[in-house]
Design a protein around this motif. Structure first.
Motif, PDB file in Angstrom:
ATOM      1  N   ILE A   1       0.813  -1.201   0.000  1.00 52.26           N
ATOM      2  CA  ILE A   1       0.000   0.000   0.000  1.00 52.26           C
ATOM      3  C   ILE A   1       0.854   1.262   0.000  1.00 52.26           C
ATOM      4  CG2 ILE A   1      -0.232  -0.146   2.521  1.00 52.26           C
ATOM      5  CD1 ILE A   1      -2.727   1.438   0.012  1.00 52.26           C
ATOM      6  N   ASP A   2       1.997   1.270   0.693  1.00 50.07           N
ATOM      7  CA  ASP A   2       2.797   2.485   0.717  1.00 50.07           C
ATOM      8  C   ASP A   2       3.392   2.793  -0.647  1.00 50.07           C
ATOM      9  OD1 ASP A   2       4.518   0.161   1.220  1.00 50.07           O
ATOM     10  OD2 ASP A   2       6.135   1.626   1.482  1.00 50.07           O
ATOM     11  N   VAL A   3       3.690   1.749  -1.431  1.00 51.69           N
ATOM     12  CA  VAL A   3       4.183   1.966  -2.788  1.00 51.69           C
ATOM     13  C   VAL A   3       3.064   2.532  -3.658  1.00 51.69           C
ATOM     14  CG1 VAL A   3       5.193   0.877  -4.836  1.00 51.69           C
ATOM     15  CG2 VAL A   3       5.901   0.136  -2.552  1.00 51.69           C
ATOM     16  N   ILE A   4       1.864   2.020  -3.492  1.00 54.74           N
ATOM     17  CA  ILE A   4       0.712   2.548  -4.235  1.00 54.74           C
ATOM     18  C   ILE A   4       0.526   4.031  -3.929  1.00 54.74           C
ATOM     19  CG2 ILE A   4      -1.804   2.439  -4.433  1.00 54.74           C
ATOM     20  CD1 ILE A   4      -1.609  -0.583  -4.013  1.00 54.74           C
ATOM     21  N   GLU A   5       0.623   4.395  -2.665  1.00 51.94           N
ATOM     22  CA  GLU A   5       0.418   5.797  -2.280  1.00 51.94           C
ATOM     23  C   GLU A   5       1.543   6.694  -2.798  1.00 51.94           C
ATOM     24  OE1 GLU A   5      -2.184   5.092   1.815  1.00 51.94           O
ATOM     25  OE2 GLU A   5       0.009   5.227   1.921  1.00 51.94           O
TER      26      GLU A   5
END
Length: 395
Positions: free
Chosen positions: A111-115
């Motif tokens: 999720i942090d990469v997506i954000e």
């Protein structure tokens, strides 16, 4: 600054027009004047004799390509430390092959990469980068059974935190690929209502599951035939649903992902306005690098094929002009139709056809110049030549 370009032959509204003057101002087409009659579809009208031609474009002019699935280019994968700088490198790598509009694609990840990827896209949109029109999140809400090279440890249900990211209003147009068996139809409907273009792919869904996703608002399929439940005698699967419905389908025409005869069959069933060329390009495009790291594995180039160490097909090293040439030369698809599959159709799919996808008055002056053998001679973006050679007017 206004400029007038005399063009030998151009694809205008899916028809070939010979001997015209294209007027460009502030990066957009403002006039298309027939040299023979002086007729101009712009208003106020101008007679050809009143125009001072600045440049003579000898060749065939078609709209710039729009690629909705670009994982990487120029030696860079978008997933690896996503940033605006990396996006610029990727866009430059693909622009030399005629892609004037693209959707950087983030595959299944944390999720942090997506954000962080969303933040990089937002910066590109705010900066008005000429190539970047939005983002494509390919996963992580997919099927493990049809994961391809997507890391299975990151495949998961869609959370509220991810939904908040996909529905941000500063990302341009968002495309999201999901497996319908992994995302409820109510969530698909919510995404579509928020303006997200939902595509189906990397899925082992039944025909009925796919139909319900389409009824909920899904409008496309990600790389038709690849990583999806096949068409069989007793179960049409996702392939059958894609061929039967009016949804738009991406197609990787590199002769590695799909057999040329299968492409021909899809073209005969769907036609150029329901098929769109995509590259599914990895970092190899626009570079001589042979092997590039990918999560905990490597992807290596062998001729025109990319694989992981175990031989799994891993995206492509395809560029959009090569995809168009494969269609025209090997599958005998008319150039006008292949051009539509590379520009008009993806523009319609991503809801940006009001700006790009055609050579038309009011639209951005993104176009390509081909020679008599359809080789790419020049790329124009926002009314400026960014690569190739065009002959100055000598009249």
């Amino acid at each position: 600054m206004k400029k007038h370009l005399r063009v030998n032959k151009a694809l205008i509204g899916q028809k070939w027009v010979h001997n015209l003057v294209m007027t460009i101002e502030n990066g957009r087409v403002t006039g298309l004047t027939d040299v023979n009659t002086g007729d101009d579809s712009a208003k106020p009208q101008h007679s050809y004799t009143s125009l001072t031609v600045d440049m003579h474009i000898q060749g065939t002019v078609i709209p710039g390509y729009i690629d909705t699935q670009v994982n990487g280019g120029g030696g860079i994968m978008f997933n690896q430390t996503p940033s605006f700088h990396r996006l610029r490198v990727m866009a430059d790598a693909h622009r030399q092959f005629g892609t004037t509009t693209l959707f950087p694609t983030l595959i299944t990840d944390q999720i942090d990469v997506i954000e962080r990827a969303a933040d990089a896209i937002a910066e590109a949109i705010s900066d008005e980068h000429p190539s970047i029109a939005g983002v494509h999140f390919e996963g992580p809400h997919l099927s493990v059974e049809k994961k391809g090279v997507h890391p299975p440890r990151f495949i998961r249900k869609l959370s509220d935190r991810e939904l908040d990211t996909y529905t941000r209003t500063d990302l341009g147009q968002v495309v999201l690929t999901v497996a319908p068996e992994n995302v409820p139809t109510s969530v698909i409907g919510e995404l579509v209502a928020s303006g997200v273009v939902v595509a189906l792919g990397h899925s082992n869904a039944t025909y009925r599951q796919v139909e319900r996703a389409i009824e909920a608002g899904a409008t496309g399929f990600t790389h038709l035939f690849n990583a999806m439940s096949p068409l069989t005698s007793r179960e049409p699967g996702m392939v059958g649903a894609a061929l039967l419905n009016k949804c738009l389908c991406g197609l990787i025409v590199d002769h590695q992902h799909v057999h040329p005869k299968t492409v021909e069959l899809a073209y005969k069933i769907k036609g150029p306005h329901e098929l769109m060329l995509v590259t599914d390009a990895m970092a190899h495009v626009g570079t001589t690098q042979q092997t590039i790291p990918f999560f905990d594995r490597n992807i290596s180039r062998q001729g025109n094929k990319l694989t992981t160490e175990d031989g799994t097909l891993a995206g492509s090293c395809l560029d959009m002009h090569s995809a168009l040439m494969h269609c025209v030369n090997d599958i005998q698809i008319p150039l006008a139709d292949a051009s539509a599959m590379a520009s008009t159709t993806p523009a319609a799919f991503t809801k940006i056809r009001d700006r790009v996808g055609d050579i038309a008055i009011g639209k951005v002056a993104n176009f390509l110049v081909l020679d008599d053998n359809n080789a790419l001679n020049a790329v124009w973006q926002y009314g400026q030549q960014v690569s190739g050679i065009t002959i100055p007017n000598n009249n």
